[in-house]
Motif scaffolding. Structure first.
Motif, PDB file in Angstrom:
ATOM      1  N   HIS A  72      -3.626  -2.838  -5.012  1.00 16.34           N
ATOM      2  CA  HIS A  72      -2.608  -3.884  -4.922  1.00 16.34           C
ATOM      3  C   HIS A  72      -1.695  -3.841  -6.151  1.00 16.34           C
ATOM      4  CE1 HIS A  72      -3.842  -5.971  -1.291  1.00 16.34           C
ATOM      5  NE2 HIS A  72      -5.101  -5.970  -1.704  1.00 16.34           N
ATOM      6  N   GLY A  73      -2.281  -3.601  -7.316  1.00 11.87           N
ATOM      7  CA  GLY A  73      -1.484  -3.509  -8.538  1.00 11.87           C
ATOM      8  C   GLY A  73      -0.468  -2.390  -8.471  1.00 11.87           C
ATOM      9  N   ALA A  74      -0.877  -1.232  -7.951  1.00 11.89           N
ATOM     10  CA  ALA A  74       0.048  -0.110  -7.818  1.00 11.89           C
ATOM     11  C   ALA A  74       1.199  -0.462  -6.889  1.00 11.89           C
ATOM     12  CB  ALA A  74      -0.701   1.116  -7.312  1.00 11.89           C
ATOM     13  N   ALA A  75       0.908  -1.160  -5.804  1.00 10.40           N
ATOM     14  CA  ALA A  75       1.961  -1.565  -4.872  1.00 10.40           C
ATOM     15  C   ALA A  75       2.979  -2.463  -5.561  1.00 10.40           C
ATOM     16  CB  ALA A  75       1.349  -2.279  -3.671  1.00 10.40           C
ATOM     17  N   VAL A  76       2.495  -3.402  -6.367  1.00 10.36           N
ATOM     18  CA  VAL A  76       3.393  -4.332  -7.068  1.00 10.36           C
ATOM     19  C   VAL A  76       4.206  -3.600  -8.130  1.00 10.36           C
ATOM     20  CG1 VAL A  76       3.458  -6.341  -8.597  1.00 10.36           C
ATOM     21  CG2 VAL A  76       1.996  -6.354  -6.555  1.00 10.36           C
ATOM     22  N   VAL A  77       3.561  -2.746  -8.904  1.00 12.52           N
ATOM     23  CA  VAL A  77       4.282  -1.986  -9.928  1.00 12.52           C
ATOM     24  C   VAL A  77       5.351  -1.112  -9.289  1.00 12.52           C
ATOM     25  CG1 VAL A  77       4.065  -0.171 -11.678  1.00 12.52           C
ATOM     26  CG2 VAL A  77       2.408  -2.039 -11.612  1.00 12.52           C
ATOM     27  N   ASN A  78       5.013  -0.445  -8.192  1.00 13.79           N
ATOM     28  CA  ASN A  78       5.961   0.450  -7.524  1.00 13.79           C
ATOM     29  C   ASN A  78       7.170  -0.292  -6.967  1.00 13.79           C
ATOM     30  OD1 ASN A  78       4.317   2.640  -8.057  1.00 13.79           O
ATOM     31  ND2 ASN A  78       3.349   2.640  -6.035  1.00 13.79           N
ATOM     32  N   ALA A  79       6.996  -1.568  -6.644  1.00 13.33           N
ATOM     33  CA  ALA A  79       8.072  -2.344  -6.019  1.00 13.33           C
ATOM     34  C   ALA A  79       8.934  -3.088  -7.026  1.00 13.33           C
ATOM     35  CB  ALA A  79       7.474  -3.347  -5.029  1.00 13.33           C
ATOM     36  N   THR A  80       8.595  -3.014  -8.312  1.00 10.38           N
ATOM     37  CA  THR A  80       9.278  -3.830  -9.320  1.00 10.38           C
ATOM     38  C   THR A  80       9.796  -2.962 -10.463  1.00 10.38           C
ATOM     39  OG1 THR A  80       7.171  -4.257 -10.469  1.00 10.38           O
ATOM     40  CG2 THR A  80       7.870  -5.857  -8.805  1.00 10.38           C
ATOM     41  N   SER A  81      10.717  -3.546 -11.231  1.00 10.91           N
ATOM     42  CA  SER A  81      11.249  -2.840 -12.398  1.00 10.91           C
ATOM     43  C   SER A  81      11.488  -3.754 -13.584  1.00 10.91           C
ATOM     44  CB  SER A  81      12.571  -2.152 -12.035  1.00 10.91           C
ATOM     45  OG  SER A  81      13.537  -3.111 -11.607  1.00 10.91           O
ATOM     46  N   HIS A  82      11.318  -5.067 -13.392  1.00  8.05           N
ATOM     47  CA  HIS A  82      11.648  -6.011 -14.454  1.00  8.05           C
ATOM     48  C   HIS A  82      10.428  -6.730 -15.026  1.00  8.05           C
ATOM     49  CE1 HIS A  82      12.620 -10.265 -15.611  1.00  8.05           C
ATOM     50  NE2 HIS A  82      13.341  -9.602 -16.477  1.00  8.05           N
ATOM     51  N   ALA A  83       9.645  -7.343 -14.180  1.00  6.58           N
ATOM     52  CA  ALA A  83       8.563  -8.208 -14.654  1.00  6.58           C
ATOM     53  C   ALA A  83       7.421  -7.406 -15.270  1.00  6.58           C
ATOM     54  CB  ALA A  83       8.025  -9.045 -13.496  1.00  6.58           C
TER      55      ALA A  83
END
Length: 275
Positions: A72-83
């Motif tokens: 799940h963490g990888a999915a979130v990191v892959n989808a974001t660039s700011h937070a």
């Protein structure tokens, strides 16, 4: 040289420096869709073990695993660039020993690309926090109402409402600060206690069911968006009735399929849509 622009994420030191500064905005996410949408608005995204409940339908957070949260963490990191992205350490992955905690935290960070991990617990886990921090793993500490302790706490109940338990939470907070945690989540505690701890510690506090005086706030995204069912917890402000909107949209889709209104020519290949 690459011509792609690089967006700089909010870093651990930047969050640490936000004490008594601009409020830290935080939400949870466990998948690409919500993470991508909230990224521009928040400073901090937690891939929480709450995913056990909101993504898998379990009654509590205890069953989710290191591998699941890392994914799940990888999915979130892959989808974001700011937070700045943090991942929860799940139940049983860090309590046994600092060495076990390091192995699991390192696996989560290396697999997901997250910037830090979060652990729940009191003074007994302060040495584990120090062990992780000394080895390059930034830690968010979590005290007060700790969902992984629901069996010893007797359920999801507000904490620190009497003098003895309040003093224990203060000791927990100070121990984690001294051990090197860079953020402190205060969950489900009395407002005066949360305010007192916020004023005592030198690191930013993130409230959830705590106090507006905390240095930031976090909620579960599904709660904010009205996707968690009919029961709205006291400390949640629901900004959208997402379930009603989705039900309406899916209902319209179902009606269009049954009537033949969907798909239209514009949705098909090999034929020209009418102009």
């Amino acid at each position: 040289m690459s011509t792609h622009s690089i967006t700089k994420r909010v870093s651990v030191p930047e969050l640490r420096a936000r004490k008594n500064q601009e409020k830290i905005v935080a939400l949870t996410a466990h998948g690409c869709a919500i993470a991508r949408i909230i990224d521009e608005h928040v400073d901090f995204i937690l891939v929480g073990d709450s995913a056990a409940m909101v993504a898998y339908g379990h009654p509590n957070t205890l069953s989710i695993t290191v591998d699941q949260l890392a994914a799940h963490g990888a999915a979130v990191v892959n989808a974001t660039s700011h937070a700045c992205v943090a991942v929860d350490m799940p139940f049983g992955s860090y309590q046994e020993s600092p060495e076990l905690a390091f192995r699991n935290a390192a696996k989560i960070m290396s697999t997901s690309g997250a910037s830090c991990v979060k652990i729940e617990g009191g003074t007994v886990l302060a040495p584990t926090v120090r062990y992780l921090v000394d080895r390059g793993i930034p830690v968010v500490a979590h005290v007060g109402l700790m969902p992984q302790y629901l069996n010893t706490m007797g359920g999801f109940r507000a904490q620190g409402l009497d003098e003895a338990s309040a003093q224990k939470i203060i000791e927990d907070a100070l121990a984690h600060e001294a051990a090197g945690a860079f953020l402190l989540v205060l969950e489900g505690i009395g407002e005066p206690l949360a305010r007192k701890i916020t004023n005592m510690v030198s690191i930013p506090t993130i409230g959830i069911g705590a106090s507006p005086e905390c240095d930031g706030q976090i909620l579960v995204s599904e709660d904010v968006l009205g996707l968690s069912g009919s029961k709205v917890l006291r400390f949640v402000k629901q900004y959208l009735d997402g379930e009603a909107l989705i039900r309406s949209a899916v209902g319209q889709y179902a009606a269009d399929v049954k009537s033949g209104a969907f798909p239209e020519a514009q949705h098909c290949f090999g034929i020209k849509a009418a102009k």
